[in-house]
Design a protein around this motif. Structure first.
Motif, PDB file in Angstrom:
ATOM      1  N   ARG A  38       6.640  51.609 -21.121  1.00 25.07           N
ATOM      2  CA  ARG A  38       7.848  50.891 -20.692  1.00 25.07           C
ATOM      3  C   ARG A  38       8.917  51.765 -20.055  1.00 25.07           C
TER       4      ARG A  38
ATOM      5  N   ILE B  35      13.918  60.971 -11.090  1.00 22.48           N
ATOM      6  CA  ILE B  35      13.243  59.942 -11.897  1.00 22.48           C
ATOM      7  C   ILE B  35      11.787  59.819 -11.460  1.00 22.48           C
ATOM      8  N   THR B  36      10.888  59.840 -12.445  1.00 20.08           N
ATOM      9  CA  THR B  36       9.471  59.642 -12.151  1.00 20.08           C
ATOM     10  C   THR B  36       8.969  58.481 -13.002  1.00 20.08           C
ATOM     11  N   GLN B  37       7.935  57.821 -12.521  1.00 19.96           N
ATOM     12  CA  GLN B  37       7.299  56.773 -13.306  1.00 19.96           C
ATOM     13  C   GLN B  37       5.800  57.041 -13.301  1.00 19.96           C
TER      14      GLN B  37
ATOM     15  N   LEU C 161      14.359  57.010 -19.890  1.00 23.53           N
ATOM     16  CA  LEU C 161      15.137  55.833 -19.496  1.00 23.53           C
ATOM     17  C   LEU C 161      14.183  54.693 -19.186  1.00 23.53           C
ATOM     18  N   PRO C 162      14.680  53.459 -19.252  1.00 21.66           N
ATOM     19  CA  PRO C 162      13.790  52.329 -18.991  1.00 21.66           C
ATOM     20  C   PRO C 162      13.234  52.364 -17.572  1.00 21.66           C
ATOM     21  N   LYS C 163      12.065  51.774 -17.396  1.00 19.74           N
ATOM     22  CA  LYS C 163      11.473  51.655 -16.058  1.00 19.74           C
ATOM     23  C   LYS C 163      12.363  50.791 -15.180  1.00 19.74           C
ATOM     24  N   ILE C 164      12.303  51.074 -13.921  1.00 20.97           N
ATOM     25  CA  ILE C 164      13.194  50.397 -12.988  1.00 20.97           C
ATOM     26  C   ILE C 164      12.371  49.601 -11.996  1.00 20.97           C
ATOM     27  N   GLY C 165      12.823  48.409 -11.709  1.00 15.28           N
ATOM     28  CA  GLY C 165      12.164  47.600 -10.687  1.00 15.28           C
ATOM     29  C   GLY C 165      13.060  47.450  -9.492  1.00 15.28           C
ATOM     30  N   GLY C 166      13.236  46.250  -9.088  1.00 20.79           N
ATOM     31  CA  GLY C 166      14.112  46.011  -7.946  1.00 20.79           C
ATOM     32  C   GLY C 166      13.817  44.652  -7.389  1.00 20.79           C
TER      33      GLY C 166
ATOM     34  N   GLU D 171       7.906  43.463 -10.127  1.00 18.90           N
ATOM     35  CA  GLU D 171       9.155  44.157 -10.367  1.00 18.90           C
ATOM     36  C   GLU D 171       9.229  44.788 -11.734  1.00 18.90           C
TER      37      GLU D 171
ATOM     38  N   MET E 136      22.137  49.782 -17.289  1.00 19.58           N
ATOM     39  CA  MET E 136      21.995  51.127 -16.712  1.00 19.58           C
ATOM     40  C   MET E 136      22.898  51.367 -15.514  1.00 19.58           C
TER      41      MET E 136
ATOM     42  N   PRO F  72      18.489  43.721  -8.965  1.00 18.67           N
ATOM     43  CA  PRO F  72      18.646  42.756 -10.059  1.00 18.67           C
ATOM     44  C   PRO F  72      19.548  43.258 -11.187  1.00 18.67           C
TER      45      PRO F  72
ATOM     46  N   TYR G 119      23.291  56.485 -17.048  1.00 14.04           N
ATOM     47  CA  TYR G 119      21.963  56.029 -17.462  1.00 14.04           C
ATOM     48  C   TYR G 119      21.023  57.187 -17.769  1.00 14.04           C
TER      49      TYR G 119
ATOM     50  N   TRP H 278      22.506  51.508  -6.745  1.00 20.21           N
ATOM     51  CA  TRP H 278      21.161  51.087  -7.140  1.00 20.21           C
ATOM     52  C   TRP H 278      20.249  52.312  -7.159  1.00 20.21           C
TER      53      TRP H 278
ATOM     54  N   ILE I  67      13.429  52.825  -5.942  1.00 17.56           N
ATOM     55  CA  ILE I  67      12.217  53.277  -6.623  1.00 17.56           C
ATOM     56  C   ILE I  67      11.194  53.793  -5.623  1.00 17.56           C
TER      57      ILE I  67
ATOM     58  N   GLY J 148       9.607  45.981  -2.627  1.00 21.02           N
ATOM     59  CA  GLY J 148      10.755  45.629  -3.460  1.00 21.02           C
ATOM     60  C   GLY J 148      11.304  46.906  -4.045  1.00 21.02           C
ATOM     61  N   GLY J 149      12.477  46.813  -4.631  1.00 24.81           N
ATOM     62  CA  GLY J 149      13.070  48.023  -5.188  1.00 24.81           C
ATOM     63  C   GLY J 149      13.454  49.027  -4.112  1.00 24.81           C
TER      64      GLY J 149
ATOM     65  N   GLN K 245       7.314  59.723  -6.121  1.00 18.49           N
ATOM     66  CA  GLN K 245       8.362  60.023  -7.095  1.00 18.49           C
ATOM     67  C   GLN K 245       9.596  60.525  -6.348  1.00 18.49           C
TER      68      GLN K 245
ATOM     69  N   GLU L 113      18.912  47.316  -1.329  1.00 17.61           N
ATOM     70  CA  GLU L 113      19.500  46.628  -2.485  1.00 17.61           C
ATOM     71  C   GLU L 113      20.974  46.930  -2.723  1.00 17.61           C
TER      72      GLU L 113
END
Lengths: 162, 82, 762, 288
Positions: B49, B58-60, B76-81, C95, C350, C381, C422, C461, C464, C528-529, C611, C721
């Motif tokens: 998560r 930031i990496t995911q 930190l929490p995952k980020i969407g958009g 997302e 965040m 969002p 954050y 924002w 990503i 997106g993002g 990344q 965004e």
């Protein structure tokens, strides 16, 4: 439920089609004549994505019954370019990046054409009010208005030099 | 030793309230294994998560990413958009 | 401090990146040829429609579809009984993670309907009219339950409960009583009490926003064709056809390889087309009927059963010293998730303080289910709702301190090296530069007249990266094909072609970019993002660079020299040993024409998980005039500055900024879901759901600040965004300064403004 | 909708016959009717298109006034060489109905017979003291515009009756009108409130007659006699306008709905009436 036969001129060509009494001009353009450039965004005349020019007047094709176009001339986005040459409005929309997703673009181009046919030298405000029936959710209208005013200027120049 | 910062409440619930701790790891994969061993559930939580900021980036899901000897790792929490 | 960097400072001179070529898909779109979701027609195709709940909350007692199925022309009828009953399982798609059980119950209600418009059954028939008649023949017996839509009412202990098994997460201990609060989020740092004790002034305030819809002009549409051997094709208008594939396969327990999703052109998404509504239903109906099935939503269905983003209530307590230093902030964010958990409140937590360097804060977020459509992602969002509260609170603080609103933002601005609220320490950010761009903009010097006000607000924002696959191949004549798995919603094919052309050293018109279907390219996550130009663009650049290396090898072999004796420039290999290359340079066309002799076709694939997306900051200034008698707001002028890293195609970057601003203005002034007491949305159409029209807006000056992102080959940061984040607050603040009345609840409709003016006067 | 038929009569008599059926609906511009049919709010058996009946489209001068064919679209009103000089309020009200696209279709008869309390052209027509010519099974009759709508969605037209034309009365010099409405956007909205004022002045600029009509503040458009009377004999001095505003507010009986609260509508109606009166007065003064 019997279908009605209707004859009209679409983009200069005579066409005949059968339609149910409840079908709209937009339904017929898209489903019978396969002219899918006119889009349905709302079906209630509030978004303008289905705009076509009917006997010289800009209309929402979703608010015209198919049978009403008997004997009428209908111009759609598919007829805007002259053969392989883009209409100045089409070219200016490209030059100004006046489209993003492009879904509202056919309707906006037809509305803009009707504007410039009626008023070759619109102010920014006149263009904005004329086009208020064409929703665009991507661009914020800025580049669309610039493209329309630029196309108007070019068309005026063309007329002068012609 | 990488310094791990866990400011989010759901992380702290698994660290016994610790906001930061040190882990000896050279990659993210390494790091997650060690965190899971030390705070059961936290490594998996991060893996599923959360995102990881390594020295501000930031990496995911970057399991192969290298950690420098004094890297700062922020959970930190995952980020969407949209 | 970073300085805005001009292109010539970033390294090699760029010939294509930073220019404004005509987009490659443009002519198709201005001539009406581009094919969107509803434009496909297949032989034997049926039309399918959805029967929707007339209640906001009810138990489904029974569904009888026999009469509908018996109607001539009806080929299939389905309900949730025709879909697998899935366990709660998190699936990473679109997302954010989707709970498959919830998603399944959202596309087709199972046991209960949770909002007016919730899908209950669907029919496929040979015509629209027959499908409509069939819907009327489906008999459904409901047991109506009390409903709740307002987020604060839904949090009350005695509220009607949507999900009997929902126990609030994030409280520490799991509660024993079910509630509508799915999750409590908490982020804190420092010592809040000490922070407030150190403050000379404190404001405590509250701002709310109604639910708003993404409002893409193209309604959801798809065609599904299920063959007898289980192989299927789906044509769908979405922001991510791989996500459509994954969700369909998971919801229907199919093999991924059996679901081929072909991306139609997409008529706007803004986050709202990152999940499924129709596609699984169309697949089931196609399987049951043995025909291809088309499904197209009406506008009313789009409003009632897709989107929107959360209604929210944000309370802010903020303290500052008399010099403007913010010492403490306590923020509480309540977000309406709709029928299933998963509002963007986590991102709101965040982002809420992301522009401010504050030592002591405590941010709490509440994800609350309500009897309204499940929210979907909408452009940044959660961030606009949070920024509404925080930016307005900062304006209140500035007013109380007698401080200039720009000065208080500069005083507390985050900079490189500052720890973001954050978590990570900021690097390569351009917030201060963006503030400066507005401060020095001519807009700020324009004097205001009576009943006019100016509002300044900032926004943030993350942006990503994520997974993308790109194929680049060189045709036999030296032109190039760039295939990506990223749907193009705002001109990304142009930027992909530009980046490939830049690396290959050829004209952008020599590159044809396409969006390939799920069977023709590797996985790519949603558009997106704000990720596509950054992440997919990074893959394009890497692929083109791999090809250049390969081309240099081929040239070296041809000339019989070492590869280090070959340089690639202007679309051709040049030999440093002139005597070895008597015919001069080897152009891309020449190398492509003889590719068979140097190892075969020239093509490559790059698949990566990008990344290092650089966060984006925007600062907006807006001038309004308020008619004091009617409360009507006119937006006089609007300037939006944003750190974009590096604008690959500046015209489309401006377009993203202008479009985001326009959506934000609509959100601030006129857009809202209005529900009846029965829980029915009363304005499910573009007449009464008022998105801005052309005459509502001025020209929007988009100022691009370029602080490059070192993680991207050309410095790009996401741009799509950020621009929707500041306008809500900018408008509310501008109206404050035009009227003297502080507006706390969006939308800022004329009646509310007039009421606020009257209240102030009287 | 299975039995829906489309008829396009070419004479008034044919149309009367076609409209005599229980669930026949007259179609002129269609901008309201087609939306209602699509949404299922209207379920007619027959749609009777009136536009091919000779005379139903067009504007002609008659006895010093104007006769406007009932199916004439809004755009034609504004294109007419003299109509908008003499009845600028009527034309601007009609031109506020919908978008450019809607202007190419929507008619005065449709706007009236749709019987929405918020119809923009109706207050302007009422203030102008316009009448309609109605065809029906027992011949034609004439009626004041304000007698047509009896409540939301309801009209006084009998079976087989339809409006064939509107008559705008002759106009002396120094007379004009104006219409204003309030909408949240700048276009593409339904009026939250609307106000029309038509007035005539004597040579000294004193108001000799005045009519004030309101939209969207009651179940039907209202002719507020007291409001008009408040202006007669004045040069629209502040006191006269205040008195008119009071009369307007007293006449309002709006509902609160998604488009505005009752309180707001009442306040705004007065503001709009005040402003429309001033515009009409200024226009009248400029008339020769």
């Amino acid at each position: 439920m019997s279908k009605q036969r209707t004859a009209a001129i679409v983009n200069g060509d005579p066409v005949e089609f059968l339609s149910d009494p409840g079908q709209t001009l937009l339904d017929v353009l898209r489903d019978e004549l396969h002219l899918t450039g006119s889009k349905e965004g709302c079906g209630s005349g509030d978004c303008g994505a289905c705009s076509v020019i009917m006997d010289g007047r800009l209309v929402c094709s979703c608010l015209v019954l198919a049978a009403e176009v008997e004997g009428c001339r209908v111009e759609t986005i598919e007829g805007l370019a002259a053969g392989g040459t883009l209409h100045p409005l089409q070219q200016k929309f490209l030059d100004h990046a006046a489209l993003q997703c492009g879904f509202c673009t056919p309707g906006l181009l037809m509305a803009s054409k009707a504007l410039l046919d009626a008023n070759p030298d619109p102010t920014e405000s006149e263009a904005r009010y004329w086009l208020a029936g064409n929703l665009c959710r991507c661009t914020g209208y800025d580049k669309i208005i610039k493209a329309v005013l630029d196309a108007a200027a070019e068309l005026r120049q063309d007329r002068k030099s012609a | 030793m990488a310094l791990v910062i866990a400011d989010y409440a759901d992380c702290r619930a698994l660290t016994g309230g610790l906001r930061s701790f040190e882990v000896e790891a050279s990659t993210v994969r390494d790091l997650l294994q060690q965190i899971e061993a030390r705070f059961p559930g936290l490594g998996d939580l991060i893996d599923q998560r959360m995102a990881i900021a390594i020295d501000g980036v930031i990496t995911q899901d970057a399991h192969g990413a290298a950690l420098a000897p004094h890297s700062e790792v922020v959970l930190l929490p995952k980020i969407g958009g949209g | 401090m970073n300085k805005p960097v001009k292109p010539e400072d970033t390294g090699p001179i760029l010939k294509v990146v930073g220019t404004r070529p005509i987009r490659p898909d443009g002519v198709e779109k201005v001539t009406g040829r581009a094919a969107y979701g509803a434009d496909l027609h297949l032989p034997g195709m049926l039309i399918a429609k959805v029967k929707r709940s007339p209640h906001a909350h009810a138990r489904i007692v029974s569904i009888d579809t026999r009469k509908a199925l018996a109607l001539p022309g009806v080929k299939a009828v389905m309900t949730s009984a025709d879909m697998p009953d899935l366990a709660a399982e998190h699936y990473e798609a679109g997302e954010s993670a989707s709970n498959l059980r919830d998603l399944s119950a959202n596309v087709m209600a199972r046991g209960k309907v949770l909002y007016h418009g919730h899908a209950v059954a669907a029919v496929a028939a040979t015509s629209n009219a027959i499908a409509d008649q069939a819907l009327d023949l489906i008999d459904i017996v409901y047991e109506v339950l009390p409903h709740v839509i307002d987020v604060e009412e839904a949090m009350a202990p005695d509220a009607p409960i949507l999900h009997d098994q929902m126990f609030t997460a994030g409280l520490g201990d799991t509660p024993t009583k079910a509630s509508n609060i799915a999750t409590k989020h908490r982020l804190d740092r420092g010592d809040l009490a000490a922070g407030f004790a150190a403050a000379d002034v404190i404001v405590e305030t509250r701002y709310s926003s109604a639910a708003v819809h993404q409002g893409y002009i193209e309604p959801h549409a798809c065609v599904a064709s299920y063959a007898a051997d289980g192989q299927t094709q789906v044509w769908s208008s979405s922001q991510g056809h791989f996500v459509i594939r994954g969700l369909c396969a998971k919801l229907l327990k199919m093999r991924f390889s059996d679901v081929r999703v072909i991306p139609a052109e997409i008529g706007g998404g803004f986050g709202g087309k990152t999940t499924v509504y129709l596609e699984p239903l169309a697949l089931v109906l196609s399987q049951k009927s043995g025909h291809p099935v088309k499904m197209v939503m009406t506008r009313e269905e789009v409003f009632r059963a897709t989107g929107p983003t959360s209604a929210s209530v944000v309370t802010v307590k903020m303290g500052a010293k008399s010099d403007g230093t913010i010492t403490a902030a306590q923020i509480d964010l309540k977000f309406q998730a709709g029928a299933f958990a998963g509002s963007p409140v986590g991102a709101a937590v965040m982002t809420s303080l992301a522009c401010y360097d504050v030592a002591n804060f405590e941010i709490t977020g509440w994800d609350v289910v309500t009897n309204s459509p499940k929210v979907a992602a909408y452009r940044a969002p959660g961030a606009p709702n949070a920024a509404l509260g925080v930016e307005c609170a900062v304006d209140e603080l500035a007013e109380k301190l007698g401080m200039d609103p720009m000065a208080i933002r500069e005083k507390n601005a985050v900079r490189n090296g500052v720890r973001a609220p954050y978590g990570p320490v900021y690097k390569n950010i351009g917030y201060v530069e963006t503030l400066e761009a507005i401060k020095s903009h001519p807009h700020m010097a324009i004097p205001l007249g009576p009943n006019q006000g100016r509002g300044i607000a900032a926004g943030f924002w993350f942006n990503i990266g994520g997974e993308s696959t790109v194929n680049v191949s060189i045709n036999e004549d030296g032109t190039a094909i760039v295939s990506t798995g990223s749907p193009d919603i705002g001109g990304s094919r142009a930027s992909m072609a530009m980046m490939a052309a830049e690396v290959l050293g050829i004209g952008v018109d020599q590159v044809r970019p396409i969006v390939a279907d799920t069977a023709s390219i590797g996985f790519s996550t949603v558009t997106g993002g704000s990720r596509t130009t950054f992440a997919t663009g990074m893959a394009v650049v890497q692929a083109a660079e791999k090809l250049v290396t390969d081309l240099k090898r081929r040239a070296a072999e041809t000339w019989g020299v070492d590869q280090d004796q070959v340089v690639w420039q202007d679309g051709a290999a040049h030999c440093l040993q002139a005597d070895k290359a008597p015919k001069g340079a080897l152009t891309l066309a020449a190398l492509a024409g003889s590719a068979g002799k140097t190892g075969g076709p020239i093509a490559t694939v790059v698949a990566l998980n990008a990344q290092g997306a650089g966060p984006g900051f925007g600062v907006h200034v807006c001038d309004v005039e308020v008619d004091p008698e009617t409360g009507h707001v006119t937006v006089l002028r609007y300037t939006a500055a944003q750190d974009v890293g590096k604008a690959i195609h500046p015209a489309y970057v401006e377009g993203q900024i202008q479009g985001g601003v326009a959506q934000g203005i609509g959100w601030a002034l006129n857009e809202e879901y209005v529900f009846s007491t029965g829980g029915v949305m009363e304005n499910a159409g573009f007449l009464d759901y008022r998105v801005p029209v052309a005459s509502d807006l001025p020209m929007i000056d988009a100022v691009m600040v370029e602080v490059p992102n070192p993680a991207h080959p050309y410095g790009a940061k996401g741009v799509g965004e950020v621009p929707i984040v500041p306008p809500l607050a900018a408008l509310a603040i501008a109206v404050r300064h035009a009227t003297g009345a502080r507006m706390h609840d969006l939308p800022l409709s004329p009646s509310k403004i007039r009421a606020a003016i009257d209240a102030k006067a009287g | 909708m299975a039995q829906l038929s489309y008829l396009s009569p070419s004479s008034v008599d044919e149309a009367v016959k076609a409209l005599s059926g229980a669930s026949a609906r007259a179609l002129s511009g269609g901008t309201d009717l087609l939306v209602q049919v699509r949404s299922g709010r209207a379920k007619p058996d027959h749609i009777v298109d009136l536009k091919r009946i000779p005379g139903l489209i067009g504007i002609r001068s008659e006895n010093g006034g104007f006769v406007i064919g009932s199916a004439t679209c809004g755009a034609m009103l504004s294109e007419h060489p003299t109509l908008s000089k003499i009845w600028p309020g009527v034309v601007e009200a009609a031109n506020l109905i919908g978008s450019t696209q809607v202007q190419g279709r929507a008619s005065l008869a449709g706007n009236l017979c749709n019987a929405s309390p918020a119809a923009d052209s109706v207050p302007a027509m009422i203030a102008a003291r316009a009448t309609c010519v109605i065809a029906g099974p027992s011949g034609t009759r004439e009626a004041a515009v304000e007698t047509i709508v009896t409540g939301p969605g309801k009209t006084s037209l009998g079976a087989g009756e339809f409006i064939i034309a509107f008559k705008l009365p002759p106009r002396g010099s120094k007379a004009s009108d104006a219409y204003l409405r309030l909408i949240p956007r700048t276009e593409m909205d339904i009026a939250v409130a609307g106000a029309a004022v038509s007035l005539a002045l004597d040579a000294d600029g004193v108001c000799t007659s005045a009519f004030v009509a309101l939209g969207a503040v009651a179940p039907t458009a209202l002719l507020v006699a007291d409001a008009g009377q408040a202006l007669v004999g004045t040069r629209l001095e502040a006191a006269a306008l205040t008195q008119m505003e009071e009369a307007v507010r007293a006449a309002c009986q709006p509902i609160s709905d998604k488009r505005g609260t009752a309180d707001y509508r009442t306040k705004i109606a007065a503001v709009l009436a005040h402003r429309a009166a001033v515009i009409a007065w200024n226009r009248a003064k400029e008339q020769a």
